[in-house]
Design an enzyme around this catalytic site. Sequence first.
Site, PDB file in Angstrom:
ATOM      1  CG  ASN A 132      -1.699   1.246   1.413  1.00  0.00           C
ATOM      2  OD1 ASN A 132      -1.806   2.057   0.494  1.00  0.00           O
ATOM      3  ND2 ASN A 132      -2.278   1.415   2.594  1.00  0.00           N
ATOM      4  CD1 TRP A 133       3.899   1.188  -2.630  1.00  0.00           C
ATOM      5  CD2 TRP A 133       4.167   2.428  -4.481  1.00  0.00           C
ATOM      6  NE1 TRP A 133       4.909   0.628  -3.378  1.00  0.00           N
ATOM      7  CE2 TRP A 133       5.093   1.359  -4.511  1.00  0.00           C
ATOM      8  CE3 TRP A 133       4.146   3.332  -5.545  1.00  0.00           C
ATOM      9  CZ2 TRP A 133       6.000   1.193  -5.566  1.00  0.00           C
ATOM     10  CZ3 TRP A 133       5.038   3.150  -6.598  1.00  0.00           C
ATOM     11  CH2 TRP A 133       5.952   2.092  -6.600  1.00  0.00           C
ATOM     12  CG  HIS A 174      -5.814   2.210   5.123  1.00  0.00           C
ATOM     13  ND1 HIS A 174      -5.417   3.163   6.035  1.00  0.00           N
ATOM     14  CD2 HIS A 174      -4.800   1.323   5.029  1.00  0.00           C
ATOM     15  CE1 HIS A 174      -4.193   2.847   6.459  1.00  0.00           C
ATOM     16  NE2 HIS A 174      -3.798   1.738   5.860  1.00  0.00           N
ATOM     17  CD  GLU A 225      -2.906   5.734   6.645  1.00  0.00           C
ATOM     18  OE1 GLU A 225      -2.837   5.769   5.401  1.00  0.00           O
ATOM     19  OE2 GLU A 225      -2.013   5.219   7.354  1.00  0.00           O
ATOM     20  CD  GLU A 282      -3.598  -2.273   7.424  1.00  0.00           C
ATOM     21  OE1 GLU A 282      -2.497  -2.565   6.966  1.00  0.00           O
ATOM     22  OE2 GLU A 282      -4.198  -1.223   7.141  1.00  0.00           O
ATOM     23  N   GLY A 304       2.549   2.252  10.829  1.00  0.00           N
ATOM     24  CA  GLY A 304       3.601   3.251  10.709  1.00  0.00           C
ATOM     25  C   GLY A 304       4.318   3.557  12.011  1.00  0.00           C
ATOM     26  CB  SER A 336       4.943  -1.850  12.192  1.00  0.00           C
ATOM     27  OG  SER A 336       4.614  -0.482  12.432  1.00  0.00           O
ATOM     28  N   GLY A 342       2.675  -1.212   4.331  1.00  0.00           N
ATOM     29  CA  GLY A 342       2.747   0.183   3.923  1.00  0.00           C
ATOM     30  C   GLY A 342       4.173   0.596   3.615  1.00  0.00           C
TER      31      GLY A 342
END
Length: 249
Positions: A10-11, A93, A95, A163, A169, A208, A229
């Site tokens: 996942n960029w 997601h 985010e 997640e 992250g 992570s 990620g």
Amino acid sequence: MARRKLVAGNWKMNGDLAALAEIDAIAAAAVANPAVDVGIGVPATLIGPAHARAPRLAIGAEDVHAVDHGAFTGSISAPMVREAGASFAIVGHSERRAGCGETDADVKAKAEALLRHGLAAILCVGETSDQRNAGKAVATVTGQVRASMPWGAASGWLSVAYEPIWAIGSGHTPTLEQISAMHGAIRAMLTELLGADAASMRVLYGGSVTAENATELLGGPDVDGALVGGASLTAAKFVPIIEAAAALT
Ligand code: PGA
């Protein structure tokens, strides 16, 4: 039932045309490790160029609108990303749930759009650290699965990605016990919702994941792959995760 492992990148909002050079080595690793499914979710601007560059690699969108077309300025639909070369999309997601106010009902409608248009789905769920500390992690996540699972979901087209928001992250990962307890709870919920069809549905772990911890995290019971990620942005970091997954098959 034996499920093929899926390692998906996942960029996020990273990457430009120059970064597509990374796709070459990732595509080569996908070919070299046929026991594992590999995909990369990229910004919408890169779906077409990435697909043109690596036609055999699964390229994904990071979101889609629930509706196919209409007055939704700035949005992109499932048939649009499919035409551009995507074969899957990430939906729900954290985010987007947090940053864009997406509800379980929104996520469900987006997943249904993917189903209508023959795109595979990676549907993300996960708890905050407050929810975990309050002992509500399993209830939160299984509630998200129940409320965002699309009607008609069956077989291997949809993967659930667990997640934990606090692991994304951050460099912090749950213990293997926490992951396997959650994956077991997700699988039980999938079985309640879908019956026997749940057996072929993958449950991925994300948050992570790195080359260093991939063997441990992906080797846990009921862990059918990873959503990655930061470590998916370069082939140097991502290919070892693909290889770790392959070594576990
Ligand atoms: P991370 O992100 O691997 O950088 O923690 C995972 C994700 O958000 O999907």
